[in-house]
Design an enzyme around this catalytic site. Structure first.
Site, PDB file in Angstrom:
ATOM      1  N   TYR A  27       0.856  -1.187   0.000  1.00  0.00           N
ATOM      2  CA  TYR A  27       0.000   0.000   0.000  1.00  0.00           C
ATOM      3  C   TYR A  27       0.895   1.241   0.000  1.00  0.00           C
ATOM      4  O   TYR A  27       1.250   1.748  -1.036  1.00  0.00           O
ATOM      5  CB  TYR A  27      -0.949  -0.044   1.203  1.00  0.00           C
ATOM      6  CG  TYR A  27      -1.951   1.100   1.223  1.00  0.00           C
ATOM      7  CD1 TYR A  27      -2.942   1.179   0.256  1.00  0.00           C
ATOM      8  CD2 TYR A  27      -1.905   2.075   2.212  1.00  0.00           C
ATOM      9  CE1 TYR A  27      -3.870   2.216   0.260  1.00  0.00           C
ATOM     10  CE2 TYR A  27      -2.833   3.112   2.236  1.00  0.00           C
ATOM     11  CZ  TYR A  27      -3.809   3.178   1.251  1.00  0.00           C
ATOM     12  OH  TYR A  27      -4.719   4.198   1.271  1.00  0.00           O
ATOM     13  N   SER A 107      -6.465   1.191  -4.266  1.00  0.00           N
ATOM     14  CA  SER A 107      -6.661   2.590  -3.901  1.00  0.00           C
ATOM     15  C   SER A 107      -5.336   3.339  -4.090  1.00  0.00           C
ATOM     16  O   SER A 107      -4.785   3.333  -5.179  1.00  0.00           O
ATOM     17  CB  SER A 107      -7.205   2.694  -2.479  1.00  0.00           C
ATOM     18  OG  SER A 107      -7.670   3.993  -2.198  1.00  0.00           O
ATOM     19  N   ASP A 190     -17.703   4.399  -7.305  1.00  0.00           N
ATOM     20  CA  ASP A 190     -16.595   4.711  -6.403  1.00  0.00           C
ATOM     21  C   ASP A 190     -16.510   6.221  -6.148  1.00  0.00           C
ATOM     22  O   ASP A 190     -16.296   6.995  -7.077  1.00  0.00           O
ATOM     23  CB  ASP A 190     -15.291   4.216  -7.025  1.00  0.00           C
ATOM     24  CG  ASP A 190     -14.127   4.219  -6.043  1.00  0.00           C
ATOM     25  OD1 ASP A 190     -14.164   4.978  -5.051  1.00  0.00           O
ATOM     26  OD2 ASP A 190     -13.167   3.459  -6.258  1.00  0.00           O
ATOM     27  N   HIS A 225     -15.965   1.833  -3.594  1.00  0.00           N
ATOM     28  CA  HIS A 225     -14.538   1.750  -3.318  1.00  0.00           C
ATOM     29  C   HIS A 225     -14.170   0.500  -2.515  1.00  0.00           C
ATOM     30  O   HIS A 225     -13.020   0.335  -2.135  1.00  0.00           O
ATOM     31  CB  HIS A 225     -14.092   3.011  -2.569  1.00  0.00           C
ATOM     32  CG  HIS A 225     -12.606   3.246  -2.615  1.00  0.00           C
ATOM     33  ND1 HIS A 225     -11.929   3.508  -3.785  1.00  0.00           N
ATOM     34  CD2 HIS A 225     -11.668   3.251  -1.627  1.00  0.00           C
ATOM     35  CE1 HIS A 225     -10.639   3.672  -3.520  1.00  0.00           C
ATOM     36  NE2 HIS A 225     -10.451   3.510  -2.226  1.00  0.00           N
TER      37      HIS A 225
END
Length: 261
Positions: A27, A107, A190, A225
């Site tokens: 991430y 994301s 989203d 999302h």
């Protein structure tokens, strides 16, 4: 990096295999730490004999605010570099190979996986960009863009623009490059990463190497999302992604079958 192995499999056995299906995820934003937690979908991968790796890249918060700032605006390349280093280590140490290694990021982690496959495409058999930020130059113009300027920078600042352009996944795609197989997933509703952005990434990858490995765009027209998705939605997407990976890794059970005449 944290490694998860099937029960009863030792590190020595896993390294000797060298071709075990492996998924590495990362991430690296907002100072968020990837902490230990139970994941039934990850468990399903491991129970099938696969390995799971979590790369604690800079931009996260695992080692405090300095670790966050180490992958932030003008230092964001470090986030991608750390993820690539994790993938290289898995291959060099014999845990996986470029035939059996898949990468994932979602994301803000779309920058991480998007950067990895555009900078080192030969390292991965497959990849997933999940509701991922992939056009860093247009992100701030979206409804959710302004709150992210503090994390990613702004195109109105020349130094920020140069740093963002250098790693923006969409802008780093080059015609004719042998990219890994990619499944891009998004939700039509989203509110955080507009669905056009993952769609744009998939289209550019398809156009760049039309005769290369498959690039699929998976759209959940009832999804957003990810938060708030039903269990069924989550399981359906995971089944599609895991199946895509195993197909590209050559697992006999996941190869296309000829239709009956």
């Amino acid at each position: 990096m944290s490694l998860l192995l099937p029960r009863g499999l030792t590190a020595e056995q896993a390294r000797r295999d060298g071709g075990r299906p492996t998924v590495v995820t990362g991430y690296g934003a907002y100072g968020i730490s990837l902490e230990p937690r139970f994941s039934p979908t990850r468990l399903a991968w491991i129970e099938r004999g696969g390995l799971a790796a979590v790369c604690h890249v800079r931009g996260g918060g695992e080692l405090g605010e300095d670790w966050h700032r180490g992958g932030y605006i003008e230092t964001k390349q470090n986030t991608i570099g750390d993820f690539i280093a994790c993938a290289e280590w898995l291959v060099d140490q014999g845990w996986a190979s470029p035939r059996t290694l898949a990468g994932t990021g979602g994301s803000a982690g779309g920058i991480t996986i998007g950067g990895a496959i555009t900078q080192r495409p030969e390292l991965f058999a497959a990849a997933q960009s999940a509701v991922g930020v992939s056009d860093m130059l247009r992100m701030e113009l979206t409804p959710n863009g302004a709150p992210n300027i503090a994390e990613f920078g702004t195109v109105t600042n020349p130094a920020h623009f140069r740093a963002m352009f250098a790693i923006s996944p969409y802008h780093r795609i080059r015609d004719g490059v042998a990219y890994p197989a990619v499944i891009v997933t998004t939700g039509a509703n989203d509110p955080r990463v507009d669905a056009w952005m993952p769609g744009k990434l998939a289209a550019r990858l398809q156009a760049a190497n039309p005769n290369g490995k498959p690039v699929l765009l998976r759209v959940d027209f009832d999804g957003g999302h990810g938060m708030g998705s039903s269990v069924t939605q989550q399981l359906d997407e995971t089944a599609d992604v895991w199946s895509f990976f195993l197909w590209q890794m050559g697992d006999p059970a996941f190869q296309p079958k000829a239709s009956a005449p």
